[in-house]
Design a protein around this motif. Structure first.
Motif: not given
Length: 274
Positions: A69-91
């Motif tokens: 239920p949580y998908f939203k269209p028109n997400s920004p073009l970016r490969s880095s999501l620095p949007d909050g604290a947490g354990t850094r993850l690279t995929v």
């Protein structure tokens, strides 16, 4: 609660083997972990070598799952999501077509929960899309998503090559306690994950519905004896083992028995320079 259901249909024998390996606490072979390890070993003569199970056993495409239920269209073009604290993850990983050749210009749209298990439904925190490079590669920098009731830890993603159908699926983390109770979880969608520098690094290769003609790639190899190195086909390697190949040192990321075609430069899911 993220009410999602698994609509994929898999190859029973392969799935049964993988589940049995996981239940026994063994490391599943790379070819059963959603990693097309031989996808880059095509010959210069234009005839492909034996393809990985992901490309020829009847359930070759990456398993689809519901978007939730949580998908939203028109997400920004970016490969880095620095949007909050947490354990850094690279995929990171690659996108391949039906002939196990990389596909460039593929759209990957990622979204996930924050560190507290919440989705941003008003803005675009922890949401973003990117495109694969000329070699079919992608890389996402984000954080390890938090947990919320009813689900194990996971990432959402939509994958679409130009003019081709959309693959909607989810990626999972190994050794998560909730993997055993999440009704949507499927081990074929497990990422290869390791700790690195205070964060975590994950790898996953997608195989999508893009018709291709088998042919040569720049990374083709038919070497059976390592050129001046310690790597050897037929040898069992454990995570953390070190070898040399072609004058370069490598560290093993996942336990496996080496075969021709899995030389360190060709399989980043199994080896990293180090």
């Amino acid at each position: 609660m993220d009410s999602e259901s698994n609509t994929g249909t898999g190859h029973v024998s392969r799935k049964a083997v993988l589940r049995a390996a996981l239940a026994a606490g063994m490391a599943a072979p790379a070819v059963l972990m959603g990693v097309p390890a031989l996808a880059r070993t095509l010959t210069d003569g234009g005839t492909p070598l034996d393809l990985t199970p992901e490309c020829d056993d009847g359930d070759d495409l990456t398993l689809p799952q519901m978007e939730g239920p949580y998908f939203k269209p028109n997400s920004p073009l970016r490969s880095s999501l620095p949007d909050g604290a947490g354990t850094r993850l690279t995929v990171s990983g690659y996108v391949f077509g039906r002939a196990c050749r990389p596909v460039s210009g593929v759209l990957l749209d990622f979204w996930q929960a924050d560190n507290n298990g919440a989705y941003d439904n008003t803005g675009f925190k922890f949401r973003g899309h990117q495109f694969t490079g000329a070699d079919g590669s992608f890389k996402l920098t984000t954080i390890v998503p938090g947990l919320y009731p009813g689900r194990t830890r996971h990432l959402h993603v939509k994958v679409q090559a130009p003019g081709r159908p959309i693959l909607t699926t989810q990626l999972y983390f190994p050794n998560e306690p909730r993997n055993n109770t999440d009704t949507i979880f499927d081990p074929r969608l497990l990422m290869t994950v390791r700790d690195a520098g205070g964060g975590r690094e994950a790898a996953f290769d997608f195989v999508i519905d893009v018709p291709q003609n088998p042919g040569p790639t720049p990374t083709a190899t038919s070497t059976t004896t390592p050129p001046g190195g310690t790597w050897a086909a037929g040898r069992a390697y454990a995570a953390g083992d070190r070898v040399t190949y072609g004058g370069v040192g490598y560290v093993c990321l996942q336990a496996h028995t080496a075969i021709t075609g899995w030389e360190p430069p060709n399989v980043p899911a199994l080896w990293r320079v180090g």
